[in-house]
Design a protein around this motif. Structure first.
Motif, PDB file in Angstrom:
ATOM      1  N   SER A   1     -19.921  25.279   1.793  1.00 30.02           N
ATOM      2  CA  SER A   1     -20.331  26.685   1.785  1.00 30.02           C
ATOM      3  C   SER A   1     -19.854  27.393   0.523  1.00 30.02           C
ATOM      4  N   LYS A   2     -18.674  27.010   0.027  1.00 31.06           N
ATOM      5  CA  LYS A   2     -18.179  27.597  -1.218  1.00 31.06           C
ATOM      6  C   LYS A   2     -18.965  27.079  -2.414  1.00 31.06           C
ATOM      7  N   LEU A   3     -19.348  25.813  -2.373  1.00 27.21           N
ATOM      8  CA  LEU A   3     -20.099  25.213  -3.474  1.00 27.21           C
ATOM      9  C   LEU A   3     -21.452  25.887  -3.655  1.00 27.21           C
ATOM     10  N   ILE A   4     -22.113  26.203  -2.554  1.00 22.26           N
ATOM     11  CA  ILE A   4     -23.458  26.794  -2.637  1.00 22.26           C
ATOM     12  C   ILE A   4     -23.428  28.317  -2.540  1.00 22.26           C
ATOM     13  N   LYS A   5     -22.225  28.907  -2.425  1.00 21.45           N
ATOM     14  CA  LYS A   5     -22.076  30.357  -2.265  1.00 21.45           C
ATOM     15  C   LYS A   5     -22.934  30.828  -1.091  1.00 21.45           C
TER      16      LYS A   5
ATOM     17  N   GLU B   1     -19.054  26.274 -14.722  1.00 23.70           N
ATOM     18  CA  GLU B   1     -17.913  27.193 -14.802  1.00 23.70           C
ATOM     19  C   GLU B   1     -16.636  26.634 -14.167  1.00 23.70           C
ATOM     20  N   LYS B   2     -16.576  25.340 -13.946  1.00 20.32           N
ATOM     21  CA  LYS B   2     -15.443  24.765 -13.205  1.00 20.32           C
ATOM     22  C   LYS B   2     -14.101  25.083 -13.862  1.00 20.32           C
ATOM     23  N   ASP B   3     -14.037  25.026 -15.187  1.00 14.99           N
ATOM     24  CA  ASP B   3     -12.767  25.311 -15.871  1.00 14.99           C
ATOM     25  C   ASP B   3     -12.431  26.801 -15.847  1.00 14.99           C
ATOM     26  N   LEU B   4     -13.464  27.635 -15.849  1.00 21.01           N
ATOM     27  CA  LEU B   4     -13.248  29.080 -15.782  1.00 21.01           C
ATOM     28  C   LEU B   4     -12.852  29.507 -14.378  1.00 21.01           C
ATOM     29  N   ASP B   5     -13.417  28.837 -13.375  1.00 25.14           N
ATOM     30  CA  ASP B   5     -13.087  29.161 -11.991  1.00 25.14           C
ATOM     31  C   ASP B   5     -11.607  28.938 -11.694  1.00 25.14           C
ATOM     32  N   LYS B   6     -10.992  27.995 -12.407  1.00 24.65           N
ATOM     33  CA  LYS B   6      -9.561  27.742 -12.220  1.00 24.65           C
ATOM     34  C   LYS B   6      -8.716  28.947 -12.622  1.00 24.65           C
ATOM     35  N   LEU B   7      -9.251  29.768 -13.500  1.00 29.04           N
ATOM     36  CA  LEU B   7      -8.486  30.884 -14.054  1.00 29.04           C
ATOM     37  C   LEU B   7      -8.506  32.124 -13.176  1.00 29.04           C
ATOM     38  N   MET B   8      -9.481  32.191 -12.262  1.00 25.35           N
ATOM     39  CA  MET B   8      -9.648  33.402 -11.460  1.00 25.35           C
ATOM     40  C   MET B   8      -9.156  33.187 -10.034  1.00 25.35           C
ATOM     41  N   ARG B   9      -8.466  34.169  -9.502  1.00 23.00           N
ATOM     42  CA  ARG B   9      -7.934  34.071  -8.140  1.00 23.00           C
ATOM     43  C   ARG B   9      -9.057  33.919  -7.118  1.00 23.00           C
TER      44      ARG B   9
ATOM     45  N   ASP C   1     -10.063  28.409  -5.508  1.00 19.93           N
ATOM     46  CA  ASP C   1     -10.085  27.512  -4.348  1.00 19.93           C
ATOM     47  C   ASP C   1     -11.456  26.894  -4.104  1.00 19.93           C
ATOM     48  N   ARG C   2     -12.390  27.092  -4.997  1.00 19.87           N
ATOM     49  CA  ARG C   2     -13.669  26.406  -4.864  1.00 19.87           C
ATOM     50  C   ARG C   2     -13.441  24.892  -4.993  1.00 19.87           C
TER      51      ARG C   2
ATOM     52  N   GLY D   1     -10.127  20.524  -7.104  1.00 23.37           N
ATOM     53  CA  GLY D   1      -9.986  19.074  -7.150  1.00 23.37           C
ATOM     54  C   GLY D   1     -10.420  18.342  -5.895  1.00 23.37           C
ATOM     55  N   ARG D   2     -11.084  19.051  -4.979  1.00 21.25           N
ATOM     56  CA  ARG D   2     -11.549  18.398  -3.747  1.00 21.25           C
ATOM     57  C   ARG D   2     -12.924  17.765  -3.912  1.00 21.25           C
ATOM     58  N   MET D   3     -13.559  18.015  -5.057  1.00 19.04           N
ATOM     59  CA  MET D   3     -14.861  17.434  -5.363  1.00 19.04           C
ATOM     60  C   MET D   3     -14.956  17.277  -6.874  1.00 19.04           C
ATOM     61  N   ASN D   4     -15.538  16.170  -7.335  1.00 18.63           N
ATOM     62  CA  ASN D   4     -15.707  16.022  -8.777  1.00 18.63           C
ATOM     63  C   ASN D   4     -17.098  16.471  -9.199  1.00 18.63           C
ATOM     64  N   THR D   5     -17.287  16.626 -10.497  1.00 18.08           N
ATOM     65  CA  THR D   5     -18.554  17.157 -10.995  1.00 18.08           C
ATOM     66  C   THR D   5     -19.715  16.201 -10.726  1.00 18.08           C
ATOM     67  N   GLY D   6     -19.438  14.902 -10.728  1.00 17.07           N
ATOM     68  CA  GLY D   6     -20.495  13.932 -10.443  1.00 17.07           C
ATOM     69  C   GLY D   6     -21.061  14.114  -9.046  1.00 17.07           C
ATOM     70  N   GLN D   7     -20.182  14.290  -8.077  1.00 22.01           N
ATOM     71  CA  GLN D   7     -20.628  14.504  -6.699  1.00 22.01           C
ATOM     72  C   GLN D   7     -21.437  15.804  -6.586  1.00 22.01           C
ATOM     73  N   ALA D   8     -20.932  16.846  -7.219  1.00 20.84           N
ATOM     74  CA  ALA D   8     -21.630  18.138  -7.165  1.00 20.84           C
ATOM     75  C   ALA D   8     -22.985  18.055  -7.856  1.00 20.84           C
ATOM     76  N   LEU D   9     -23.051  17.300  -8.965  1.00 25.13           N
ATOM     77  CA  LEU D   9     -24.299  17.170  -9.702  1.00 25.13           C
ATOM     78  C   LEU D   9     -25.358  16.446  -8.872  1.00 25.13           C
ATOM     79  N   VAL D  10     -24.959  15.388  -8.194  1.00 21.33           N
ATOM     80  CA  VAL D  10     -25.894  14.645  -7.345  1.00 21.33           C
ATOM     81  C   VAL D  10     -26.435  15.558  -6.241  1.00 21.33           C
ATOM     82  N   MET D  11     -25.530  16.311  -5.622  1.00 21.75           N
ATOM     83  CA  MET D  11     -25.955  17.229  -4.564  1.00 21.75           C
ATOM     84  C   MET D  11     -26.888  18.307  -5.110  1.00 21.75           C
ATOM     85  N   GLY D  12     -26.522  18.857  -6.269  1.00 22.01           N
ATOM     86  CA  GLY D  12     -27.342  19.906  -6.867  1.00 22.01           C
ATOM     87  C   GLY D  12     -28.736  19.412  -7.230  1.00 22.01           C
ATOM     88  N   LEU D  13     -28.812  18.212  -7.817  1.00 24.65           N
ATOM     89  CA  LEU D  13     -30.111  17.653  -8.187  1.00 24.65           C
ATOM     90  C   LEU D  13     -30.965  17.379  -6.952  1.00 24.65           C
TER      91      LEU D  13
END
Length: 286
Positions: free
Chosen positions: A7-11, A63-71, A75-76, A81-93
């Motif tokens: 739910s956080k990944l897809i907002k 924005e994964k590196d920028l998301d780390k900077l904002m409160r 926690d996305r 670190g609960r999901m890597n970009t490869g997994q997210a990319l496959v889901m997004g595609l």
């Protein structure tokens, strides 16, 4: 992956609001066509949900590196670190391709617009957020495409009703975006985002937000003016627009976070109220 992470990944809340606006416009387009095909309405909801989820997924990858900077976003699942970009990319595609297929099956124009919205949101609006406040204008275009997509998915023609639906949601984006940007400005600055008109909480930004609520007033009355909506939707739109305008004036007068929050929460209610009023009034007229 947990449901919370997905739910956080897809907002999820944003995706729900976007899908809702598309579904309302689909029903309006269906009435123009003469009948509502409920099976296609379900396909529109699923396709719209997937396309919007894909765009948000790509946004979070970029924005994964920028998301780390904002409160607000640390926690996305990707920055945490609960999901890597490869997994997210496959889901997004997968979501983007399947969602576009479903919308394109309803109408090729709807499919094309869905691809355009993903590209514009994820690959133009997203990087622009750190460069210039013009990003809000760019982001308002894909943000206003869902009602247009929903309408043409039911009625394969971009007519004046489709443009009115697009126009209402397009103008609404500005007070909505700027109210959020005002509330979250401290957090946004940690990532270098520049979304307020002047780049900071000041009179200029507050005036821009107020003017956008002022423009919202005549735009919301377009259905009544052009005859596709009656006085009922016109009356409701006038009342909620005046309340919205009052919140915008409050921000311009006080220039504080509390006033911006009122405008922000008001924007969450404003759009569905106006769209539902348009739908019910339109159905009654047809």
């Amino acid at each position: 992956m947990s449901w919370s992470d997905f739910s956080k990944l897809i907002k999820l809340r944003l995706t729900f609001l976007v899908t809702f606006s598309a579904s309302i416009s689909f029903l309006i387009g269906s009435k123009v066509n003469g009948e509502i095909v409920w099976g296609n309405w379900v396909i529109l909801i699923i396709g719209g949900f997937l396309v919007t989820s894909a765009a948000n997924c790509f946004n979070e990858i970029i924005e994964k590196d920028l998301d780390k900077l904002m409160r607000r976003t640390a926690d996305r699942p990707i920055p945490a670190g609960r999901m890597n970009t490869g997994q997210a990319l496959v889901m997004g595609l997968f979501m983007g391709i399947f969602g576009t297929y479903l919308l394109g099956k309803l109408n090729p124009t709807a499919g094309f617009l869905s691809v355009f919205s993903i590209v514009l949101y994820a690959f133009l609006y997203t990087p622009l957020k750190r460069k210039s406040p013009i990003a809000v204008f760019v982001g308002a275009i894909p943000g206003a495409l869902p009602p247009l997509i929903g309408y043409v998915a039911a009625h394969p023609k971009i007519d004046y009703i489709a443009l009115i639906l697009f126009g209402i949601q397009f103008v609404w984006q500005f007070p909505h975006f700027w109210a959020i940007a005002w509330v979250l400005d401290d957090d946004y600055k940690l990532a270098g985002f520049r979304l307020l008109p002047s780049g900071k909480r000041d009179t200029t930004s507050a005036v821009f937000a107020f003017i956008s609520t002022l423009i919202m007033l005549p735009v919301s009355l377009l259905p009544t003016y052009y005859g596709c909506g009656g006085y009922w939707v016109g009356g409701i739109s006038l009342i909620v627009s005046l309340i919205f305008l009052y919140f915008g004036f409050g921000l311009m007068r006080n220039r504080d976070i509390k006033s911006a929050q009122k405008l922000m929460y008001g924007s969450f209610l404003y759009l569905p109220i106006v769209q539902l009023a348009f739908l019910f009034d339109f159905i009654g007229k047809v």
